[in-house]
Design a protein around this motif. Structure first.
Motif, PDB file in Angstrom:
ATOM      1  N   CYS A 198      -5.215   4.918  -5.335  1.00 49.25           N
ATOM      2  CA  CYS A 198      -5.375   5.832  -6.474  1.00 49.25           C
ATOM      3  C   CYS A 198      -6.488   6.843  -6.196  1.00 49.25           C
ATOM      4  O   CYS A 198      -6.355   8.024  -6.522  1.00 49.25           O
ATOM      5  CB  CYS A 198      -5.614   5.058  -7.764  1.00 49.25           C
ATOM      6  SG  CYS A 198      -6.871   3.789  -7.675  1.00 49.25           S
ATOM      7  N   CYS A 232      -0.048   3.856  -8.248  1.00 51.31           N
ATOM      8  CA  CYS A 232       0.208   2.652  -9.046  1.00 51.31           C
ATOM      9  C   CYS A 232       0.058   2.863 -10.553  1.00 51.31           C
ATOM     10  O   CYS A 232      -0.813   2.268 -11.195  1.00 51.31           O
ATOM     11  CB  CYS A 232      -0.686   1.502  -8.605  1.00 51.31           C
ATOM     12  SG  CYS A 232      -0.067   0.677  -7.147  1.00 51.31           S
ATOM     13  N   LYS A 254       5.020   1.340  -1.526  1.00 53.71           N
ATOM     14  CA  LYS A 254       5.063   1.969  -2.851  1.00 53.71           C
ATOM     15  C   LYS A 254       4.872   3.460  -2.678  1.00 53.71           C
ATOM     16  O   LYS A 254       4.220   3.907  -1.733  1.00 53.71           O
ATOM     17  CB  LYS A 254       3.985   1.385  -3.750  1.00 53.71           C
ATOM     18  CG  LYS A 254       2.574   1.588  -3.197  1.00 53.71           C
ATOM     19  CD  LYS A 254       1.509   1.459  -4.253  1.00 53.71           C
ATOM     20  CE  LYS A 254       0.127   1.379  -3.613  1.00 53.71           C
ATOM     21  NZ  LYS A 254      -0.875   2.232  -4.201  1.00 53.71           N
ATOM     22  N   ILE A 296       5.817  -4.377  -6.226  1.00 59.22           N
ATOM     23  CA  ILE A 296       4.951  -3.861  -7.296  1.00 59.22           C
ATOM     24  C   ILE A 296       3.505  -3.740  -6.829  1.00 59.22           C
ATOM     25  O   ILE A 296       2.862  -4.732  -6.497  1.00 59.22           O
ATOM     26  CB  ILE A 296       5.062  -4.730  -8.563  1.00 59.22           C
ATOM     27  CG1 ILE A 296       6.496  -4.644  -9.101  1.00 59.22           C
ATOM     28  CG2 ILE A 296       4.061  -4.279  -9.622  1.00 59.22           C
ATOM     29  CD1 ILE A 296       6.754  -5.484 -10.313  1.00 59.22           C
ATOM     30  N   GLY A 297       3.029  -2.507  -6.811  1.00 59.75           N
ATOM     31  CA  GLY A 297       1.656  -2.250  -6.408  1.00 59.75           C
ATOM     32  C   GLY A 297       0.688  -2.882  -7.398  1.00 59.75           C
ATOM     33  O   GLY A 297       0.828  -2.710  -8.598  1.00 59.75           O
ATOM     34  N   GLY A 298      -0.262  -3.637  -6.864  1.00 62.05           N
ATOM     35  CA  GLY A 298      -1.236  -4.283  -7.742  1.00 62.05           C
ATOM     36  C   GLY A 298      -0.795  -5.633  -8.258  1.00 62.05           C
ATOM     37  O   GLY A 298      -1.454  -6.208  -9.104  1.00 62.05           O
ATOM     38  N   GLN A 302       4.901   1.980 -12.246  1.00 62.08           N
ATOM     39  CA  GLN A 302       5.247   2.048 -10.820  1.00 62.08           C
ATOM     40  C   GLN A 302       6.089   3.278 -10.448  1.00 62.08           C
ATOM     41  O   GLN A 302       6.600   3.369  -9.334  1.00 62.08           O
ATOM     42  CB  GLN A 302       5.984   0.778 -10.360  1.00 62.08           C
ATOM     43  CG  GLN A 302       5.113  -0.451 -10.318  1.00 62.08           C
ATOM     44  CD  GLN A 302       3.997  -0.330  -9.289  1.00 62.08           C
ATOM     45  OE1 GLN A 302       4.235  -0.103  -8.113  1.00 62.08           O
ATOM     46  NE2 GLN A 302       2.754  -0.464  -9.746  1.00 62.08           N
ATOM     47  N   CYS A 345      -6.005   3.100 -11.016  1.00 66.10           N
ATOM     48  CA  CYS A 345      -4.736   2.388 -11.225  1.00 66.10           C
ATOM     49  C   CYS A 345      -4.906   1.325 -12.320  1.00 66.10           C
ATOM     50  O   CYS A 345      -5.988   1.150 -12.875  1.00 66.10           O
ATOM     51  CB  CYS A 345      -4.303   1.741  -9.928  1.00 66.10           C
ATOM     52  SG  CYS A 345      -5.531   0.598  -9.289  1.00 66.10           S
ATOM     53  N   CYS A 351      -5.449  -7.567  -6.920  1.00 66.25           N
ATOM     54  CA  CYS A 351      -4.781  -6.676  -5.967  1.00 66.25           C
ATOM     55  C   CYS A 351      -5.421  -6.891  -4.600  1.00 66.25           C
ATOM     56  O   CYS A 351      -6.628  -7.116  -4.513  1.00 66.25           O
ATOM     57  CB  CYS A 351      -4.959  -5.217  -6.389  1.00 66.25           C
ATOM     58  SG  CYS A 351      -4.298  -4.021  -5.187  1.00 66.25           S
ATOM     59  N   THR A 402       0.858  -1.188   0.000  1.00 62.59           N
ATOM     60  CA  THR A 402       0.000   0.000   0.000  1.00 62.59           C
ATOM     61  C   THR A 402       0.900   1.246   0.000  1.00 62.59           C
ATOM     62  O   THR A 402       2.122   1.145   0.134  1.00 62.59           O
ATOM     63  CB  THR A 402      -0.967  -0.031   1.200  1.00 62.59           C
ATOM     64  OG1 THR A 402      -1.980   0.961   1.000  1.00 62.59           O
ATOM     65  CG2 THR A 402      -0.272   0.224   2.522  1.00 62.59           C
ATOM     66  N   THR A 403       0.277   2.400  -0.184  1.00 65.56           N
ATOM     67  CA  THR A 403       1.030   3.667  -0.285  1.00 65.56           C
ATOM     68  C   THR A 403       1.752   3.972   1.033  1.00 65.56           C
ATOM     69  O   THR A 403       1.120   4.113   2.082  1.00 65.56           O
ATOM     70  CB  THR A 403       0.073   4.824  -0.626  1.00 65.56           C
ATOM     71  OG1 THR A 403      -0.745   4.427  -1.732  1.00 65.56           O
ATOM     72  CG2 THR A 403       0.838   6.079  -1.004  1.00 65.56           C
TER      73      THR A 403
END
Lengths: 191, 280
Positions: B149, B183, A110, A132-134, B239, B270, B66, A87-88
């Motif tokens: 996002c 993302c 991230k 890697i996000g996602g 990214q 995202c 995700c 997560t952010t």
């Protein structure tokens, strides 16, 4: 030594980490992380922080370890964990310098982080990794064991102890002031 | 009057929630492949390859693409000749979300109150928007909207004098501000015109159009293409590691507006662009 360079150009990182290990990691390095790491995100950090401020014992020992900012999906039967991407990280910025001061060596997340975190990475010898996000489904394959060790009531935001093997990441910020985002983006910007 | 029972609505929403989170749409797989032909950055290429692999693994293992399985946003087009029987529409949708997230091994990401922040435990409630339209069909469109996002979405009220150049600069600023936090490669839904809330709603609805498809309005289509080119020159890349693929698409919906106003809303989405729809 917990950081070693493999023949494929990727650095193998094994927890726990020392200051000397962290110093070997440079922004842009691809790494494989193995060993024990802990998950914690917004709600868990909000509970850890007052303990740190009061000098009380934390429910997990952060010395030499890595915190992964993630809240996984529930595992299917037979799986260690569900989808488990980052997560952010900047939402945890408020709490990170104090954790680094307490001996935390790395975080995985991230996105950009604030200057106080960058300064704390230099001062206390810490590293900020990016996963890697996602890509939560792929990343779940590298988690061999997961158990809740604190704040179970927080559900996905509980602190989990993860045993990871070869978890893929990249060094975003190192302890020498290196910043992959800055370097990478400068290289590809076209006026 | 055509009758639709709430159980059919619940069942449909449940399936759409699971499908959306496990099966990334073919539009996104095509976007990954297309970007792989143009991306110059090795790190960026690697990210795109892993995202393809991630989509495949999520689909075959029926696990979430995700871990942020999102806020369930539901756009409903309710034909005015439909009678919903057996209960309320809102309850039926929320029950579908509850069942879908539980049975689909999806994450509960919603807190009851923005202040006390206690998780509701089942990802309810959904955010529901209903349009009453002609006809006797009920269309259900859902999106599993990620929080990282969404947190970078923005709104501004420009002056009419700021004009189209002002809109362009604001959209590009949004891409820069979103950076790696949201993302990228990103998709942008842009709502221009209407009022404060109308623009925001349009920015969400714009995301339901197929990625890579032309905007039916030629002026907006040209604007989208220009903005996409500008976004992809920023160098942010997959990214944020640096590269040519910062956005897969910028999609605009416009609406009439007041003589004093030029509202612009940008929803940041995202690459985990998960939306599905069904008509009952």
């Amino acid at each position: 030594m917990s950081v070693t360079s493999a023949a494929d150009g990727i650095k193998d990182v094994k927890t726990p980490l020392s200051d000397a290990d962290v110093a070997l990691l440079k922004a842009g390095d691809r790494v494989r992380i193995s060993g024990v790491i802990y998950t914690a995100r917004d709600a868990a950090h909000a509970r850890l922080f007052p303990l740190l401020e009061k000098g009380e014992q934390l429910p997990v020992d952060v010395k030499g370890t890595i915190i992964y900012y993630t809240g996984p999906t529930p595992p299917r039967e037979g799986d260690a964990i569900g989808s488990v991407g980052p997560t952010t990280a900047s939402r945890m910025d408020k709490f990170t310098p104090a954790l680094l001061e307490a001996g935390l060596k790395g975080t995985i997340g991230k996105g950009y982080r604030g200057q106080p975190v960058k300064d704390a990475l230099r001062q206390y010898k810490g590293v900020y990794f990016g996963s890697i996000g996602g890509a939560g489904a792929v990343l779940s394959e590298f988690v061999k064991k997961a158990e809740v060790v604190a704040y179970e009531d927080l559900g996905t935001e509980a602190i989990r102890r993860l045993e990871v093997e070869g978890f893929p990441a990249i060094v975003l910020y190192d302890c020498h002031g290196g910043d992959l985002y800055q370097d990478g983006q400068k290289q590809y910007a076209r006026g | 009057m055509r009758e639709v029972h709430v159980s059919a609505i619940t069942d449909t929403i449940k399936k759409l929630c699971m499908e959306a989170n496990w099966n990334l749409g073919s539009e996104m797989l095509r976007a990954f492949d297309k970007a792989l032909t143009t991306e110059r950055s090795p790190a960026g290429k690697q990210v795109l390859q892993i995202l393809k692999q991630n989509a495949e693994m999520a689909r075959t293992k029926k696990i979430a693409y995700c871990q942020d399985t999102g806020f369930t946003i539901c756009f409903v087009e309710l034909g005015q000749d439909v009678h919903i029987a057996g209960g309320g529409l809102t309850d039926a949708i929320n029950e579908g979300v509850r069942q879908g997230y539980k049975e689909g091994y999806l994450r509960a990401s919603i807190v009851k109150s923005p202040f006390d922040r206690v998780n509701t435990g089942d990802n309810t409630p959904a955010v529901i928007h209903v349009d009453v339209v002609r006809g006797s069909e009920l269309k259900l469109m859902i999106m599993a909207k990620g929080g990282g996002c969404e947190n970078r979405s923005k709104y501004t009220m420009l002056t009419p004098a700021a004009g189209i150049e002002g809109v362009k600069d604001f959209v590009i600023e949004c891409v820069k501000m979103a950076g790696p936090d949201a993302c990228p490669p990103l998709i942008l839904g842009v709502g221009v015109g209407g009022t404060f809330e109308k623009a925001a709603l349009l920015s969400k609805k714009a995301l339901f159009r197929e990625i890579g498809s032309p905007n039916p309005d030629p002026t907006l289509d040209a604007l989208e293409k220009e903005l996409l080119d500008r976004a992809n020159r920023l160098g942010i890349g997959p990214q944020g590691y640096g590269g040519d693929t910062t956005s897969f698409g910028i999609q605009i919906l416009a609406y009439p507006c007041h003589i004093t106003s030029l509202p612009v809303a940008v929803t940041i989405e995202c690459h985990a662009h998960r939306h599905k729809e069904a008509t009952l």
